[in-house]
Structures are given as C-alpha cells and as structure tokens.
Design a protein around this motif. Structure first.
Motif, PDB file in Angstrom:
ATOM      1  N   GLU A   1       0.819  -1.206   0.000  1.00 52.85           N
ATOM      2  CA  GLU A   1       0.000   0.000   0.000  1.00 52.85           C
ATOM      3  C   GLU A   1       0.855   1.260   0.000  1.00 52.85           C
ATOM      4  N   ALA A   2       1.902   1.280   0.813  1.00 51.35           N
ATOM      5  CA  ALA A   2       2.775   2.444   0.878  1.00 51.35           C
ATOM      6  C   ALA A   2       3.570   2.608  -0.416  1.00 51.35           C
TER       7      ALA A   2
ATOM      8  N   GLU B   1       2.828   1.544  -3.466  1.00 47.81           N
ATOM      9  CA  GLU B   1       1.939   1.994  -4.544  1.00 47.81           C
ATOM     10  C   GLU B   1       1.687   3.491  -4.442  1.00 47.81           C
ATOM     11  N   ALA B   2       1.438   3.987  -3.233  1.00 47.25           N
ATOM     12  CA  ALA B   2       1.165   5.412  -3.046  1.00 47.25           C
ATOM     13  C   ALA B   2       2.370   6.261  -3.422  1.00 47.25           C
TER      14      ALA B   2
ATOM     15  N   GLU C   1       2.883   6.329  -7.240  1.00 48.40           N
ATOM     16  CA  GLU C   1       1.901   7.230  -7.853  1.00 48.40           C
ATOM     17  C   GLU C   1       2.295   8.685  -7.640  1.00 48.40           C
ATOM     18  N   HIS C   2       2.716   9.011  -6.430  1.00 48.57           N
ATOM     19  CA  HIS C   2       3.116  10.382  -6.105  1.00 48.57           C
ATOM     20  C   HIS C   2       4.343  10.793  -6.910  1.00 48.57           C
TER      21      HIS C   2
ATOM     22  N   VAL D   1       3.919  10.893   2.012  1.00 49.47           N
ATOM     23  CA  VAL D   1       2.751  10.473   1.241  1.00 49.47           C
ATOM     24  C   VAL D   1       1.820   9.645   2.121  1.00 49.47           C
TER      25      VAL D   1
ATOM     26  N   TYR E   1      -1.049   6.995   3.005  1.00 51.40           N
ATOM     27  CA  TYR E   1      -1.452   5.781   2.305  1.00 51.40           C
ATOM     28  C   TYR E   1      -2.433   4.999   3.179  1.00 51.40           C
ATOM     29  N   ASN E   2      -2.931   3.902   2.655  1.00 48.90           N
ATOM     30  CA  ASN E   2      -3.920   3.087   3.361  1.00 48.90           C
ATOM     31  C   ASN E   2      -3.235   2.223   4.424  1.00 48.90           C
TER      32      ASN E   2
END
Length: 247
Positions: free
Chosen positions: A14-15, A17-18, A21-22, A219, A221-222
């Motif tokens: 999750e981290a 991926e975030a 993307e950022h 960032v 994240y979920n």
C-alpha cells in the motif's frame, strides 16, 4: 530530469503503490531503490516484482540488510519480530524472486552519485548513519559528491564542506533544498514502508538533476489495509500496530 529515491519498502504494498503514484505525478523519470524491499510487511513478492520491472527499464537497485537476511537466513542479532518476518518471507518467495535479491549489488555509482543501503564506509556491515559523525565517515569513504542511503527510517540530510566543516538539515516535506556544488552531501530519504520518525506517512525523496535540488516528500497511504494484510498473514501484531504510530 527527476530521480525518485525510494528505500525501505519492507513489503508494504500500500505504501509503495502510493509513493510510486506520487513520484510519477511529481515528474519522476528515473528511479533508484536503496534496499530493504522485504521484511516486516505482508507483500514481499509483489514489491520485489515491481522493483524488478523498474530495474528492467533502467532503474538502479541495491541490497539491504533484510534482503540479505532473506537470502542467507536471519542473523543472531536480529530482533524477534524481524526474524519472524524474515523466516515467513523466505517461505513466500519464488526462486526467481530470491535470485533477484541474491544478485543485487551492495552499491551503485552513477556520475557523481553513490547509491547504497547503509553507508559508504562499510556497506555490508550494515552500520547506521545516526548523526554527523557517521555521515562524515561515510562521505570520507567516497569521492562521489552525492551519497544516498537507506537503512535509517527517518529522513536526514548532511553536508561536508571542502574545509571539513560538517552540518545537517532537518528536511521539511515539499521544500526543495539546493545541493551546493562546493559541498559533499549525504541524504537519507526515510522509509516508505515503515517510517520511524513519529510520522506514519510514507517517506521518499526526489532529486532534480537539472536544478541540483533535493525535495523530501511524505505520502499518506492506506495504513489500515497494510496492517490488516500483516495480521492476515499471521505476522507479529506489533508489526501492524507500529505502522499507525510511525515508529
């Protein structure tokens, strides 16, 4: 041209991926991964495969101590939770994923830049850059003007002048820092997958090669999703709980 400096993902999909993307939204065209792709988190195979994809496209990647432990077996000095995660990870990875970790270099150089997980003075000894003294020791060990390290899960920036005067900055997220050409610099982007500076948001840094500037980023994240994955995997609950605390 911008290069994303990403380290210590620790199997936190999750981290990671975030952050990817950022970084893409910030204009990253190059990527450097500074180690510890595995350990602690529940998605080691996914993280390794994403890093492998980037490396196939020209990104740099070096080995971290958790990567080495997964390949070789956990050392006696590893803490109980870390050891449990290493042993679990070894059971989860495919042969080609383990082979990728095993073949990672300890460091890489590009132009005036050195990329390494722990430090420049003893990359395989896994000593931490805790402050100025270790940073200066690391900078003295290389001729490269810029050194980028992982290992410490807290964003840090050190510099050394030609006269031997050392200093450090406390990076502020989103604020570009000019990397003056008359100094050596050592930057630690902080951890993507398990920050330990009291801020649970994923950490990474962006190097603007054209303007010689470095910007640290945080960032969100979920975290709940990442923590739930850890619990479902049967890993120690403490590894899930600390994500919320940033420690």
């Amino acid at each position: 041209m911008k290069q994303a400096l990403i380290t210590d993902m620790h199997a936190n999909r999750e981290a990671f991926e975030a952050v990817l993307e950022h970084a893409g939204a910030q204009g990253a065209t190059q990527y450097a991964f500074l180690g510890d792709y595995v350990g602690y988190g529940a998605d080691p195979g996914w993280v390794i495969d994403r890093v492998r994809e980037f490396v196939a496209q020209g990104a740099m990647a070096v080995m971290g101590n958790h990567d080495a432990a997964v390949v070789q077996g956990a050392g006696s000095g590893m803490r109980e939770d870390a050891r449990a995660a290493v042993e679990w990870t070894r059971s989860q990875l495919k042969p080609e994923q383990l082979d990728f970790l095993a073949k990672l270099p300890m460091h890489q150089q590009r132009d005036d830049r050195l990329y390494v997980h722990a430090n420049a003075f003893d990359p395989g000894g896994w000593e931490y850059v805790l402050g100025r003294s270790e940073a200066v020791r690391s900078l003295h060990a290389t001729r490269q003007r810029l050194t980028f390290c992982g290992h410490m899960h807290e964003p840090m920036l050190f510099h050394l002048s030609g006269t031997g005067k050392a200093g450090d900055f406390a990076p502020v997220a989103g604020v570009p820092i000019p990397l003056l050409s008359n100094r050596q610099w050592l930057a630690i982007p902080g951890s993507v997958g398990q920050p330990r500076d009291g801020n649970p948001a994923a950490a990474y840094a962006m190097l603007d090669l054209a303007n010689a500037e470095l910007t640290f980023h945080r960032v969100p994240y979920n975290i709940e999703g990442a923590a739930q994955r850890i619990r479902e995997a049967g890993l120690p609950d403490r590894l899930a709980a600390r994500l919320f605390e940033g420690e």
